[in-house]
Design a protein around this motif. Structure first.
Motif, PDB file in Angstrom:
ATOM      1  N   SER A 222       4.482  10.391  -6.611  1.00  0.00           N
ATOM      2  CA  SER A 222       5.723  10.740  -7.298  1.00  0.00           C
ATOM      3  C   SER A 222       5.515  10.933  -8.802  1.00  0.00           C
ATOM      4  N   SER A 223       4.283  10.733  -9.267  1.00  0.00           N
ATOM      5  CA  SER A 223       4.000  10.935 -10.692  1.00  0.00           C
ATOM      6  C   SER A 223       4.062  12.421 -11.032  1.00  0.00           C
ATOM      7  N   ASP A 224       4.093  12.740 -12.310  1.00  0.00           N
ATOM      8  CA  ASP A 224       4.306  14.113 -12.772  1.00  0.00           C
ATOM      9  C   ASP A 224       3.237  15.094 -12.322  1.00  0.00           C
ATOM     10  N   ARG A 225       2.011  14.703 -12.252  1.00  0.00           N
ATOM     11  CA  ARG A 225       0.954  15.669 -11.933  1.00  0.00           C
ATOM     12  C   ARG A 225       1.011  16.104 -10.470  1.00  0.00           C
ATOM     13  N   TYR A 226       1.636  15.330  -9.569  1.00  0.00           N
ATOM     14  CA  TYR A 226       1.743  15.723  -8.172  1.00  0.00           C
ATOM     15  C   TYR A 226       3.093  16.353  -7.853  1.00  0.00           C
ATOM     16  N   SER A 227       4.048  16.290  -8.753  1.00  0.00           N
ATOM     17  CA  SER A 227       5.389  16.783  -8.460  1.00  0.00           C
ATOM     18  C   SER A 227       5.552  18.264  -8.761  1.00  0.00           C
ATOM     19  N   LYS A 228       4.518  18.956  -9.214  1.00  0.00           N
ATOM     20  CA  LYS A 228       4.610  20.391  -9.543  1.00  0.00           C
ATOM     21  C   LYS A 228       4.591  21.256  -8.325  1.00  0.00           C
TER      22      LYS A 228
ATOM     23  N   ILE B  15       0.850  -1.201   0.000  1.00  0.00           N
ATOM     24  CA  ILE B  15       0.000   0.000   0.000  1.00  0.00           C
ATOM     25  C   ILE B  15       0.881   1.244   0.000  1.00  0.00           C
ATOM     26  N   LYS B  16       1.925   1.244   0.824  1.00  0.00           N
ATOM     27  CA  LYS B  16       2.846   2.385   0.880  1.00  0.00           C
ATOM     28  C   LYS B  16       3.516   2.605  -0.471  1.00  0.00           C
ATOM     29  N   GLN B  17       3.936   1.527  -1.128  1.00  0.00           N
ATOM     30  CA  GLN B  17       4.573   1.649  -2.435  1.00  0.00           C
ATOM     31  C   GLN B  17       3.612   2.227  -3.463  1.00  0.00           C
ATOM     32  N   ASN B  18       2.349   1.799  -3.434  1.00  0.00           N
ATOM     33  CA  ASN B  18       1.354   2.331  -4.370  1.00  0.00           C
ATOM     34  C   ASN B  18       1.128   3.820  -4.145  1.00  0.00           C
ATOM     35  N   VAL B  19       1.084   4.237  -2.880  1.00  0.00           N
ATOM     36  CA  VAL B  19       0.896   5.653  -2.556  1.00  0.00           C
ATOM     37  C   VAL B  19       2.097   6.457  -3.023  1.00  0.00           C
ATOM     38  N   GLU B  20       3.302   5.948  -2.780  1.00  0.00           N
ATOM     39  CA  GLU B  20       4.515   6.649  -3.209  1.00  0.00           C
ATOM     40  C   GLU B  20       4.561   6.793  -4.722  1.00  0.00           C
ATOM     41  N   VAL B  21       4.163   5.752  -5.439  1.00  0.00           N
ATOM     42  CA  VAL B  21       4.158   5.810  -6.900  1.00  0.00           C
ATOM     43  C   VAL B  21       3.155   6.850  -7.383  1.00  0.00           C
ATOM     44  N   LYS B  22       1.979   6.899  -6.761  1.00  0.00           N
ATOM     45  CA  LYS B  22       0.960   7.869  -7.177  1.00  0.00           C
ATOM     46  C   LYS B  22       1.418   9.297  -6.935  1.00  0.00           C
TER      47      LYS B  22
END
Length: 113
Positions: A107-113, A98-105
């Motif tokens: 860390s995607s481009d739309r949240y990194s702005k 679950i933690k890995q899935n949250v981190e992946v979501k």
């Protein structure tokens, strides 16, 4: 096996070819038997044994549409692979997954702005 020389090379290649042919036949047979076991039609008793549940529990799950089943007249039939897939679909993720899935979501481009 004979020593590998130019003179006995055709003999060695012939032996090698026959061994490869036998291996190919064995692989095909094992693949066919694996496919047949996955498509194996099971009665309710066999399904209960596979799932380690009672027959009554299987009937309850069938009446609630919780388990994949095929009905022909009054009889119930189950495919082994469908039951195994049903079991796999109910897998609960670990906290680390679950933690890995949250981190992946996040860390995607739309949240990194």
């Amino acid at each position: 096996m004979k020593e590998c020389t130019f003179e006995n090379l055709p003999y060695i290649i012939g032996k090698l070819y026959s061994k490869v042919s036998k291996i190919e036949k064995l692989i095909k047979i094992s693949q066919i038997s694996a496919n047949n076991s996955d498509e194996e039609l099971m009665t309710i008793e066999a399904a209960a044994e596979l799932l380690k549940l009672s027959v009554a529990t299987i009937y309850t799950k069938v009446s609630k549409n919780e388990i994949p089943v095929n009905k022909q007249g009054k009889r119930l039939y189950f495919y082994k692979q469908e039951l195994l897939n049903w079991i796999k679909s109910g897998r609960i993720k670990t906290i680390d997954e679950i933690k890995q899935n949250v981190e992946v979501k996040f860390s995607s481009d739309r949240y990194s702005k």
